[in-house]
Design an enzyme around this catalytic site. Structure first.
Site, mmCIF file in Angstrom:
data_model
loop_
_atom_site.group_PDB
_atom_site.id
_atom_site.type_symbol
_atom_site.label_atom_id
_atom_site.label_comp_id
_atom_site.label_asym_id
_atom_site.label_seq_id
_atom_site.Cartn_x
_atom_site.Cartn_y
_atom_site.Cartn_z
ATOM 1 N N SER A 30 0.825 -1.215 0.000
ATOM 2 C CA SER A 30 0.000 0.000 0.000
ATOM 3 C C SER A 30 0.855 1.260 0.000
ATOM 4 O O SER A 30 0.329 2.372 -0.021
ATOM 5 C CB SER A 30 -0.922 0.005 1.225
ATOM 6 O OG SER A 30 -0.178 -0.192 2.408
ATOM 7 N N THR A 162 -40.473 26.611 -8.623
ATOM 8 C CA THR A 162 -40.740 25.231 -8.224
ATOM 9 C C THR A 162 -40.942 24.501 -9.548
ATOM 10 O O THR A 162 -41.462 25.093 -10.508
ATOM 11 C CB THR A 162 -42.004 25.101 -7.335
ATOM 12 O OG1 THR A 162 -43.134 25.548 -8.090
ATOM 13 C CG2 THR A 162 -41.906 25.918 -6.058
ATOM 14 N N HIS A 163 -40.481 23.281 -9.622
ATOM 15 C CA HIS A 163 -40.528 22.517 -10.882
ATOM 16 C C HIS A 163 -39.791 23.240 -12.009
ATOM 17 O O HIS A 163 -40.089 23.035 -13.186
ATOM 18 C CB HIS A 163 -41.978 22.243 -11.323
ATOM 19 C CG HIS A 163 -42.859 21.738 -10.230
ATOM 20 N ND1 HIS A 163 -43.053 20.403 -9.995
ATOM 21 C CD2 HIS A 163 -43.568 22.404 -9.285
ATOM 22 C CE1 HIS A 163 -43.862 20.258 -8.953
ATOM 23 N NE2 HIS A 163 -44.179 21.462 -8.502
ATOM 24 N N SER A 284 -14.082 27.329 -25.984
ATOM 25 C CA SER A 284 -14.185 26.139 -26.826
ATOM 26 C C SER A 284 -13.096 26.205 -27.892
ATOM 27 O O SER A 284 -12.746 27.285 -28.361
ATOM 28 C CB SER A 284 -15.568 26.112 -27.481
ATOM 29 O OG SER A 284 -15.528 25.350 -28.672
ATOM 30 N N LYS A 290 -17.882 30.808 -27.327
ATOM 31 C CA LYS A 290 -18.257 30.119 -26.096
ATOM 32 C C LYS A 290 -17.508 30.581 -24.847
ATOM 33 O O LYS A 290 -16.317 30.863 -24.887
ATOM 34 C CB LYS A 290 -18.000 28.614 -26.263
ATOM 35 C CG LYS A 290 -18.905 27.973 -27.294
ATOM 36 C CD LYS A 290 -20.252 27.654 -26.717
ATOM 37 C CE LYS A 290 -20.189 26.265 -26.127
ATOM 38 N NZ LYS A 290 -21.488 25.825 -25.672
ATOM 39 N N GLU A 297 -19.511 22.806 -13.607
ATOM 40 C CA GLU A 297 -19.790 21.500 -14.235
ATOM 41 C C GLU A 297 -18.913 20.405 -13.640
ATOM 42 O O GLU A 297 -19.362 19.290 -13.375
ATOM 43 C CB GLU A 297 -19.552 21.574 -15.747
ATOM 44 C CG GLU A 297 -20.625 22.350 -16.492
ATOM 45 C CD GLU A 297 -20.246 22.528 -17.962
ATOM 46 O OE1 GLU A 297 -20.260 21.542 -18.708
ATOM 47 O OE2 GLU A 297 -19.903 23.665 -18.339
ATOM 48 N N TYR A 324 -9.338 -6.884 12.765
ATOM 49 C CA TYR A 324 -8.744 -6.297 11.562
ATOM 50 C C TYR A 324 -8.699 -7.314 10.427
ATOM 51 O O TYR A 324 -8.398 -8.480 10.614
ATOM 52 C CB TYR A 324 -7.304 -5.809 11.853
ATOM 53 C CG TYR A 324 -6.619 -5.307 10.597
ATOM 54 C CD1 TYR A 324 -6.786 -3.998 10.165
ATOM 55 C CD2 TYR A 324 -5.858 -6.169 9.801
ATOM 56 C CE1 TYR A 324 -6.205 -3.542 8.990
ATOM 57 C CE2 TYR A 324 -5.274 -5.726 8.623
ATOM 58 C CZ TYR A 324 -5.460 -4.410 8.226
ATOM 59 O OH TYR A 324 -4.888 -3.975 7.062
ATOM 60 N N GLN A 329 -7.222 -2.087 4.163
ATOM 61 C CA GLN A 329 -6.208 -1.314 3.426
ATOM 62 C C GLN A 329 -6.857 -0.550 2.263
ATOM 63 O O GLN A 329 -6.354 0.475 1.830
ATOM 64 C CB GLN A 329 -5.137 -2.276 2.908
ATOM 65 C CG GLN A 329 -3.978 -1.595 2.218
ATOM 66 C CD GLN A 329 -2.793 -2.514 2.114
ATOM 67 O OE1 GLN A 329 -2.130 -2.808 3.117
ATOM 68 N NE2 GLN A 329 -2.499 -3.004 0.920
ATOM 69 N N LYS A 332 -8.146 3.529 2.130
ATOM 70 C CA LYS A 332 -7.358 4.765 2.024
ATOM 71 C C LYS A 332 -7.593 5.571 0.767
ATOM 72 O O LYS A 332 -7.799 6.792 0.839
ATOM 73 C CB LYS A 332 -5.880 4.440 2.162
ATOM 74 C CG LYS A 332 -5.578 4.119 3.588
ATOM 75 C CD LYS A 332 -4.249 3.543 3.830
ATOM 76 C CE LYS A 332 -4.298 2.811 5.144
ATOM 77 N NZ LYS A 332 -5.257 1.664 5.156
HETATM 78 N N1 ARG Z 1 -1.250 -1.363 5.323
HETATM 79 C C1 ARG Z 1 -2.163 -1.894 6.273
HETATM 80 C C2 ARG Z 1 -3.514 -1.193 6.152
HETATM 81 O O1 ARG Z 1 -3.550 -0.200 5.536
HETATM 82 C C3 ARG Z 1 -1.607 -1.713 7.654
HETATM 83 C C4 ARG Z 1 -2.092 -2.720 8.633
HETATM 84 C C5 ARG Z 1 -1.593 -4.047 8.247
HETATM 85 N N2 ARG Z 1 -1.857 -5.029 9.227
HETATM 86 C C6 ARG Z 1 -1.745 -6.318 8.978
HETATM 87 N N3 ARG Z 1 -1.990 -7.129 9.928
HETATM 88 N N4 ARG Z 1 -1.381 -6.782 7.800
HETATM 89 O O2 ARG Z 1 -4.516 -1.615 6.635
#
Ligand code: ARG
Length: 464
Positions: A30, A162-163, A284, A290, A297, A324, A329, A332
């Site tokens: 990651s 309205t509308h 444009s 234009k 937009e 977990y 991951q 993010k």
């Molecule tokens: N890169 C992982 C994440 O974003 C970090 C945590 C990883 N933990 C694990 N047990 N592999 O979630």
């Protein structure tokens, strides 16, 4: 990006007898996207190291070596002198490995009583908290720009719809304040979300807590968290806060998108209610005449990706057993992109709104065209003793007559009007004007210029 692909270089290499398949390495890494957590990761690690010393797990000397080493790494990263390694998977292992390279074996003590699971949960909470503060500041800047515009045009008359059909006249200031209100609720949502973001997961370790005598309150204080997560399993697996941030963002974007839609309609030749600064428009390549409203937009278009991120995060969580899972991951990229998109959209809007040039004549002409004061005529009849439903009927007939005559209601003669009701007198013409119509809606939340003025004052006070 360097490739250190010997198994021994992995921080978890002990259990393994062969290196990671190169495809799997790339697939599971990651670091290409989570490296932007470096500041928060280092902040969290320094607080953890200080706590470990505080409870006697590290000596002062060890703590100082770790903290200084982390500060040096921070400087290297900010100076662009840190090379990230895919073999080290993520931001956490990259920084930890570099720490040991720099300060020697003492660096290996940093991860005592901690797991990447509580580490990453802490990092993204710190990240989202900072994003919330920037988003809130961005909302306030846009709200301020809207109030200035509302103040400038507080009594300017436009047709309300309205509308998307002309309904009743409103003031432009009142219309801008509607956007202010939406943003006010958006701001409240982010401020409220921050309360739940601002809890410390660190100390949960992998999932069950740690055998070391940690002081989680100490870490919470160091990092400015308001509280400590109450259950270790929940602490490492919860991503509600990320979903909540994205949900608040999706709503904010939905508001900006509706606002964009209005601006796009208003700048069209068919409406011609406003003009945008040239700086915020594009041309444009083929049609020389234009001037396109690309900024609104694009904001409208970007709403789609933020809504998509919300669905992505909800879907990411829905099948996960405690605690977990590596699925997390995947939180993010949607999360980072949500914050980036929202901050950018707020900034372009705050830059664009002060340059909105209102064209009062066009708005007035449009308001005069659509029988916008018909309700005022009905209300007038009610004040003369006619029941509203009967008044509605009278005005409906008057409007039909006016349409056939090609005239506005105010252009009909008293005789014309009186054929529909004997209650109509000369004083009717005062209520049929656009000014009379808006001034008559003179109560809290109404469109009368005096109410708009008061609403602006209240709004300004709420921002200070
Ligand atoms: N890169 C992982 C994440 O974003 C970090 C945590 C990883 N933990 C694990 N047990 N592999 O979630």
């Amino acid at each position: 990006m360097t490739d250190r692909d010997e198994a021994s270089n992995k921080l978890w290499g002990g259990r393994f007898s062969e290196g990671t398949d190169s495809l799997v390495q790339r697939f599971t890494a990651s670091v290409t996207f989570d490296q932007r957590l470096y500041r928060h990761d280092i902040m969290g690690s320094k607080a953890h190291a200080r706590m470990l010393q505080h409870v006697g797990v590290l000596t002062e000397k060890e703590r100082d070596a770790i903290v200084t080493g982390l500060d040096d790494i921070l400087q290297d990263i900010e100076a662009g002198q840190f090379s990230w390694s895919v073999a080290l998977e993520d931001v956490h292992m990259n920084i930890e490995a570099r720490l040991t390279d720099r300060i020697g074996d003492v660096g290996k003590k940093l991860h005592t009583g901690r797991s990447r699971n509580d580490q990453v949960a802490t990092d993204i909470r710190l990240y989202v908290r900072a994003d919330i503060d920037q988003v809130v500041a961005g909302i306030v800047a846009l709200q301020q720009a809207l109030l200035d515009l509302a103040e400038r045009e507080q009594a300017t008359i436009m047709p309300g719809f309205t509308h998307l059909q002309t309904a009743q006249p409103v003031t432009f200031g009142h219309h801008m304040l509607a956007w202010f209100e939406m943003l006010q609720r958006d701001r409240e949502r982010f401020v409220d979300c921050r309360k739940r973001v601002n809890h410390l997961p660190l100390g949960a370790a992998a999932l069950a807590g740690t055998t070391f005598p940690i002081d989680r309150e100490f870490v919470a204080r160091e990092l400015g968290f308001d509280g400590v997560a109450g259950n270790s399993l929940d602490a490492v697996s919860d991503r509600d806060f990320a979903i909540e941030f994205t949900a608040a963002s999706a709503l904010l974007m939905t508001h900006l998108s509706r606002f964009s839609e209005e601006l796009i309609i208003w700048v069209s030749a068919q409406f011609g209610f406003i003009e945008l600064d040239d700086r915020f428009c594009t041309g444009s390549s083929i049609m020389p005449q234009k001037k396109n409203p690309d900024v609104p937009e694009l904001v409208r278009g970007k709403t789609g990706r933020v809504n998509g991120h919300l669905v992505a995060l909800l879907t990411l969580m829905k099948g996960q057993p405690l605690a977990y899972n590596k699925d997390n991951q995947e939180d993010k990229e949607p999360l980072f992109d949500t914050g980036d998109t929202v901050k950018d959209c707020l900034a372009v809007f705050a830059g664009m709104v002060p340059g909105i040039k209102v064209k009062p004549a066009a708005m007035r002409a449009a308001a005069l065209k659509g029988y916008a004061t018909a309700t005022d005529l009905a209300d007038y009849l009610v004040r003369k003793g006619v029941a509203f439903r009967d008044a509605h009927e009278v005005v409906g007939k008057s409007v039909a007559f006016a349409i056939a005559a090609g005239k506005d209601l105010a252009e009909l003669s008293l005789e014309n009007l009186r054929q529909f009701s004997a209650h109509i007198d000369q004083d009717v013409f005062a209520v049929l004007t656009l000014e009379g119509s808006v001034q008559a809606r003179n109560h809290f939340g109404g469109t009368a210029p005096a109410q708009v003025k008061a609403a602006i004052a209240r709004a300004r006070a709420s921002l200070s």
